[in-house]
Design a protein around this motif. Structure first.
Motif, mmCIF file in Angstrom:
data_model
loop_
_atom_site.group_PDB
_atom_site.id
_atom_site.type_symbol
_atom_site.label_atom_id
_atom_site.label_comp_id
_atom_site.label_asym_id
_atom_site.label_seq_id
_atom_site.Cartn_x
_atom_site.Cartn_y
_atom_site.Cartn_z
ATOM 1 N N VAL A 254 -1.121 0.770 0.322
ATOM 2 C CA VAL A 254 -1.501 -0.641 0.309
ATOM 3 C C VAL A 254 -0.931 -1.304 -0.948
ATOM 4 O O VAL A 254 -0.395 -2.416 -0.890
ATOM 5 C CB VAL A 254 -3.036 -0.800 0.387
ATOM 6 C CG1 VAL A 254 -3.459 -2.236 0.136
ATOM 7 C CG2 VAL A 254 -3.544 -0.301 1.736
ATOM 8 N N ALA A 255 -1.014 -0.596 -2.073
ATOM 9 C CA ALA A 255 -0.456 -1.132 -3.322
ATOM 10 C C ALA A 255 1.060 -1.286 -3.214
ATOM 11 O O ALA A 255 1.624 -2.276 -3.696
ATOM 12 C CB ALA A 255 -0.825 -0.218 -4.494
ATOM 13 N N ALA A 256 1.733 -0.341 -2.554
ATOM 14 C CA ALA A 256 3.187 -0.427 -2.372
ATOM 15 C C ALA A 256 3.542 -1.631 -1.507
ATOM 16 O O ALA A 256 4.495 -2.358 -1.798
ATOM 17 C CB ALA A 256 3.726 0.860 -1.746
ATOM 18 N N ALA A 257 2.781 -1.844 -0.445
ATOM 19 C CA ALA A 257 3.037 -2.997 0.428
ATOM 20 C C ALA A 257 2.802 -4.306 -0.328
ATOM 21 O O ALA A 257 3.585 -5.258 -0.197
ATOM 22 C CB ALA A 257 2.146 -2.934 1.672
ATOM 23 N N ALA A 258 1.752 -4.347 -1.128
ATOM 24 C CA ALA A 258 1.467 -5.556 -1.913
ATOM 25 C C ALA A 258 2.569 -5.816 -2.939
ATOM 26 O O ALA A 258 3.022 -6.959 -3.101
ATOM 27 C CB ALA A 258 0.115 -5.417 -2.611
ATOM 28 N N ALA A 259 3.028 -4.750 -3.616
ATOM 29 C CA ALA A 259 4.106 -4.918 -4.599
ATOM 30 C C ALA A 259 5.384 -5.378 -3.913
ATOM 31 O O ALA A 259 6.071 -6.278 -4.403
ATOM 32 C CB ALA A 259 4.347 -3.606 -5.351
ATOM 33 N N SER A 260 5.700 -4.794 -2.769
ATOM 34 C CA SER A 260 6.899 -5.201 -2.025
ATOM 35 C C SER A 260 6.820 -6.666 -1.629
ATOM 36 O O SER A 260 7.788 -7.420 -1.781
ATOM 37 C CB SER A 260 7.066 -4.343 -0.767
ATOM 38 O OG SER A 260 7.309 -3.002 -1.105
ATOM 39 N N GLY A 261 5.674 -7.066 -1.128
ATOM 40 C CA GLY A 261 5.489 -8.464 -0.743
ATOM 41 C C GLY A 261 5.628 -9.399 -1.924
ATOM 42 O O GLY A 261 6.287 -10.448 -1.827
ATOM 43 N N TRP A 262 5.021 -9.017 -3.034
ATOM 44 C CA TRP A 262 5.094 -9.844 -4.237
ATOM 45 C C TRP A 262 6.531 -9.950 -4.732
ATOM 46 O O TRP A 262 7.016 -11.033 -5.045
ATOM 47 C CB TRP A 262 4.194 -9.286 -5.325
ATOM 48 C CG TRP A 262 4.324 -10.020 -6.623
ATOM 49 C CD1 TRP A 262 4.877 -9.564 -7.774
ATOM 50 C CD2 TRP A 262 3.915 -11.367 -6.896
ATOM 51 N NE1 TRP A 262 4.839 -10.530 -8.750
ATOM 52 C CE2 TRP A 262 4.251 -11.650 -8.227
ATOM 53 C CE3 TRP A 262 3.303 -12.357 -6.133
ATOM 54 C CZ2 TRP A 262 3.997 -12.875 -8.814
ATOM 55 C CZ3 TRP A 262 3.048 -13.578 -6.730
ATOM 56 C CH2 TRP A 262 3.383 -13.830 -8.056
#
Length: 159
Positions: free
Chosen positions: A18-26
Motif C-alpha cells: 500500500v505504501a509503494a502504491a501511495a509513493a508511486s501515485g505521489w
C-alpha cells in the motif's frame, strides 16, 4: 497504547505494498504536474522520450539529442546507453503518446522500492513503524531523481 496499536497495524503484510502504491501515485502526480506546467527541463527526459517514441513507431532509435558528433546528426541511442528497459515502455507509448507515459513508468518503478525496503526493514527490526520511517528517509532522497525521467532512474529499486 496508541503507539503499540500503530506498530501492530504497520506490521500487516499489505502495508509495504500500500505504501509503494501511495509513493508511486505521489511521484506520478508531482512529476506530471511539474511537466504539465513547463517545469521539466531535463535533456535526459527528452533523450528517453525520443528513443521510446521512435521504438514505438518501429524505427531505429536514432536520437538527435545526443551530443556525439555524427554525419547524420543522429546517434543510435543504444550505442550511447544500452538500456533495453526502453523496449518495455513502448507498449504504454502506443496507448498514451505523451511524456506522462514515461513519467508514469518511472513513478511506478521508483515507488516499488518502498515495498522492498519496508519488508527488509521489518524483517531486520521486527517493527513496522521503524520500517516506515526508514523508507520515508529514503523517499526524501529520491524526490530529486523523480522529476525528470531517464532510464537510469529505473534502477532506483536495485540501489
Amino acid at each position: 497504547g496508541a503507539l503499540e496499536r500503530a506498530r501492530a497495524g504497520l506490521g500487516h503484510r499489505a502495508v509495504p505494498f500500500v505504501a509503494a502504491a501511495a509513493a508511486s501515485g505521489w511521484y506520478f502526480v508531482v512529476s506530471f504536474y511539474r511537466h504539465a506546467n513547463f517545469g521539466s527541463g531535463s535533456r535526459d527526459m527528452g533523450l528517453f522520450l525520443q528513443t521510446v517514441w521512435l521504438l514505438s513507431r518501429g524505427r531505429a532509435p536514432q536520437n538527435t539529442l545526443i551530443d556525439i558528433p555524427s554525419e547524420s546528426g543522429a546517434v543510435h541511442a543504444f550505442g550511447d546507453h544500452l538500456e533495453l528497459i526502453d523496449l518495455l515502455v513502448v507498449p504504454l507509448v502506443w496507448v498514451w503518446q505523451d511524456a506522462g507515459a514515461v513519467l508514469l513508468v518511472q513513478a511506478v518503478v521508483a515507488g516499488s522500492a518502498v515495498a522492498a525496503v519496508m519488508i527488509i526493514a521489518q524483517r531486520r527490526t521486527g517493527d513496522g513503524l521503524a520500517a516506515l520511517l526508514r523508507r520515508g528517509c529514503v523517499e526524501l532522497g529520491e524526490l530529486g531523481q523523480i522529476f525528470d525521467t531517464g532510464s537510469s532512474s529505473f534502477t532506483l529499486p536495485c540501489s
